[in-house]
Design a protein around this motif. Structure first.
Motif, PDB file in Angstrom:
ATOM      1  N   GLN A 150       1.815   4.277  14.083  1.00 19.53           N
ATOM      2  CA  GLN A 150       2.231   4.281  12.678  1.00 19.53           C
ATOM      3  C   GLN A 150       3.172   3.120  12.373  1.00 19.53           C
ATOM      4  O   GLN A 150       3.098   2.509  11.292  1.00 19.53           O
ATOM      5  CB  GLN A 150       2.915   5.614  12.345  1.00 19.53           C
ATOM      6  N   ALA A 151       4.053   2.795  13.311  1.00 24.06           N
ATOM      7  CA  ALA A 151       4.997   1.697  13.085  1.00 24.06           C
ATOM      8  C   ALA A 151       4.271   0.361  12.936  1.00 24.06           C
ATOM      9  O   ALA A 151       4.640  -0.478  12.102  1.00 24.06           O
ATOM     10  CB  ALA A 151       5.998   1.635  14.236  1.00 24.06           C
ATOM     11  N   THR A 200       2.766   0.288   9.532  1.00 27.31           N
ATOM     12  CA  THR A 200       3.813   0.123   8.517  1.00 27.31           C
ATOM     13  C   THR A 200       4.272  -1.324   8.432  1.00 27.31           C
ATOM     14  O   THR A 200       4.438  -1.873   7.337  1.00 27.31           O
ATOM     15  CB  THR A 200       5.000   1.047   8.828  1.00 27.31           C
ATOM     16  N   ARG A 201       4.451  -1.977   9.583  1.00 24.88           N
ATOM     17  CA  ARG A 201       4.893  -3.378   9.579  1.00 24.88           C
ATOM     18  C   ARG A 201       3.847  -4.282   8.922  1.00 24.88           C
ATOM     19  O   ARG A 201       4.173  -5.120   8.079  1.00 24.88           O
ATOM     20  CB  ARG A 201       5.180  -3.855  11.008  1.00 24.88           C
ATOM     21  N   THR A 243       3.486  -3.443   5.083  1.00 31.04           N
ATOM     22  CA  THR A 243       4.658  -3.868   4.306  1.00 31.04           C
ATOM     23  C   THR A 243       4.698  -5.379   4.164  1.00 31.04           C
ATOM     24  O   THR A 243       5.025  -5.902   3.088  1.00 31.04           O
ATOM     25  CB  THR A 243       5.951  -3.370   4.979  1.00 31.04           C
ATOM     26  N   ARG A 260       5.515  -3.306   0.128  1.00 33.36           N
ATOM     27  CA  ARG A 260       6.053  -1.943   0.172  1.00 33.36           C
ATOM     28  C   ARG A 260       5.475  -1.245   1.383  1.00 33.36           C
ATOM     29  O   ARG A 260       4.358  -1.544   1.805  1.00 33.36           O
ATOM     30  CB  ARG A 260       5.674  -1.162  -1.103  1.00 33.36           C
ATOM     31  N   SER A 261       6.219  -0.289   1.918  1.00 31.99           N
ATOM     32  CA  SER A 261       5.695   0.466   3.052  1.00 31.99           C
ATOM     33  C   SER A 261       4.546   1.356   2.575  1.00 31.99           C
ATOM     34  O   SER A 261       4.403   1.620   1.371  1.00 31.99           O
ATOM     35  CB  SER A 261       6.801   1.335   3.657  1.00 31.99           C
ATOM     36  N   PRO A 262       3.706   1.841   3.497  1.00 27.69           N
ATOM     37  CA  PRO A 262       2.632   2.748   3.088  1.00 27.69           C
ATOM     38  C   PRO A 262       3.140   3.963   2.321  1.00 27.69           C
ATOM     39  O   PRO A 262       2.534   4.372   1.323  1.00 27.69           O
ATOM     40  CB  PRO A 262       1.985   3.153   4.422  1.00 27.69           C
ATOM     41  N   GLU A 300       5.958   4.222   0.538  1.00 30.77           N
ATOM     42  CA  GLU A 300       6.420   3.802  -0.786  1.00 30.77           C
ATOM     43  C   GLU A 300       5.242   3.517  -1.706  1.00 30.77           C
ATOM     44  O   GLU A 300       5.263   3.862  -2.893  1.00 30.77           O
ATOM     45  CB  GLU A 300       7.301   2.562  -0.657  1.00 30.77           C
ATOM     46  N   TYR A 301       4.211   2.892  -1.154  1.00 22.31           N
ATOM     47  CA  TYR A 301       3.023   2.594  -1.968  1.00 22.31           C
ATOM     48  C   TYR A 301       2.338   3.884  -2.408  1.00 22.31           C
ATOM     49  O   TYR A 301       1.934   4.037  -3.558  1.00 22.31           O
ATOM     50  CB  TYR A 301       2.046   1.717  -1.175  1.00 22.31           C
TER      51      TYR A 301
END
Length: 270
Positions: A244-245, A248-249, A252, A257-259, A261-262
């Protein structure tokens, strides 16, 4: 024929629909050997604040007719931000994967990240071509005008079967639940990995690894429009990220935006 589906590369599609209109059309027969489709964007933000629309580009070059900005756009490796203000419109031709290659003297990779005037790249009077296309009224007339400009070059281009090979490989990468590695894409395309790398440099313009990851990130953005609660760990595994990290990187860096936040932004839009 108009295409009514929304491209996955359009971020924040609900907000985008309030800012501009996007229509896509199949190419006329004279352009079809090299052009996948034509798109027309119109916006009217008079009396409203200017806005920026972010797009995750596909592995395709474009020829864009826009007032004062007409040019050929090579593939953009990062996100593409388009500032919209006042009133305007643009017509673009999206080349088939590899479709620009017969019009060039060298590999498509030489255009990656660049915007080049028609005069310099294709030997076309860019100012006259822009005036001819943008003076047309209505989609059909604009498409006919664009065909007037490009059709002679398409007709003169030599037939090249490698375009079909490149297009099939990109389509394999774009498929839902598509390959998550270069090795898997090479197998799907029926090519050795080194041959795939050479093909993509010469005809597509970016490496296969970039194409695979870009389509998986576009798939992630499209899935996150769904208002259901996302399982980001499962999404990362499904799309071929280490965890997941890692997803996310990468998401973003591209989207801004991070997943999570999106996803929240799209849920609010619904």
């Amino acid at each position: 024929m108009e295409k009514n589906d929304t491209p996955k590369g359009i971020l924040d599609p609900a907000a985008a629909a309030r800012r501009f209109q996007l229509r896509r059309h199949a190419p006329p027969p004279a352009l079809a050997p090299l052009v996948e489709y034509l798109w027309i964007v119109e916006w009217d933000l008079r009396g409203l604040p200017a806005s920026t629309q972010r797009v995750l580009p596909y592995p395709h070059a474009h020829l864009v007719f826009e007032a004062g900005l007409t040019a050929v756009h090579g593939i953009v490796r990062g996100p593409f931000d388009k500032a919209l203000a006042g009133q305007g419109r643009a017509l673009g031709l999206r080349f088939r994967a590899g479709g620009l290659r017969p019009l060039l003297d060298g590999p498509v990779a030489a255009l990656t990240g660049r915007v080049v005037a028609l005069d310099d790249l294709l030997g076309i009077d860019g100012t006259g071509a822009e005036r001819h296309v943008l003076a047309a009224q209505g989609d059909d007339a604009m498409i006919a005008a664009a065909s007037d400009v490009l059709a002679p070059l398409v007709a003169a281009a030599p037939a090249d079967p490698r375009i079909d090979v490149a297009e099939r490989a990109v389509q394999a990468a774009a498929a839902e639940h598509g390959p998550v590695s270069v090795a898997a894409l090479a197998q799907a395309a029926g090519l050795p990995e080194r041959g795939l790398q050479r093909l993509f440099r010469d005809y597509v313009g970016v490496p296969p690894k970039w194409v695979v990851q870009r389509f998986r990130l576009q798939e992630a953005a499209a899935l996150l429009v769904n208002p259901a609660s996302p399982d980001l760990a499962a999404l990362a595994q499904r799309l071929g990220f280490f965890d997941q990290a890692h997803l996310t990187r990468a998401f973003t860096a591209l989207v801004g935006r991070s997943p999570l936040e999106y996803w929240k932004s799209q849920r609010q839009a619904h």
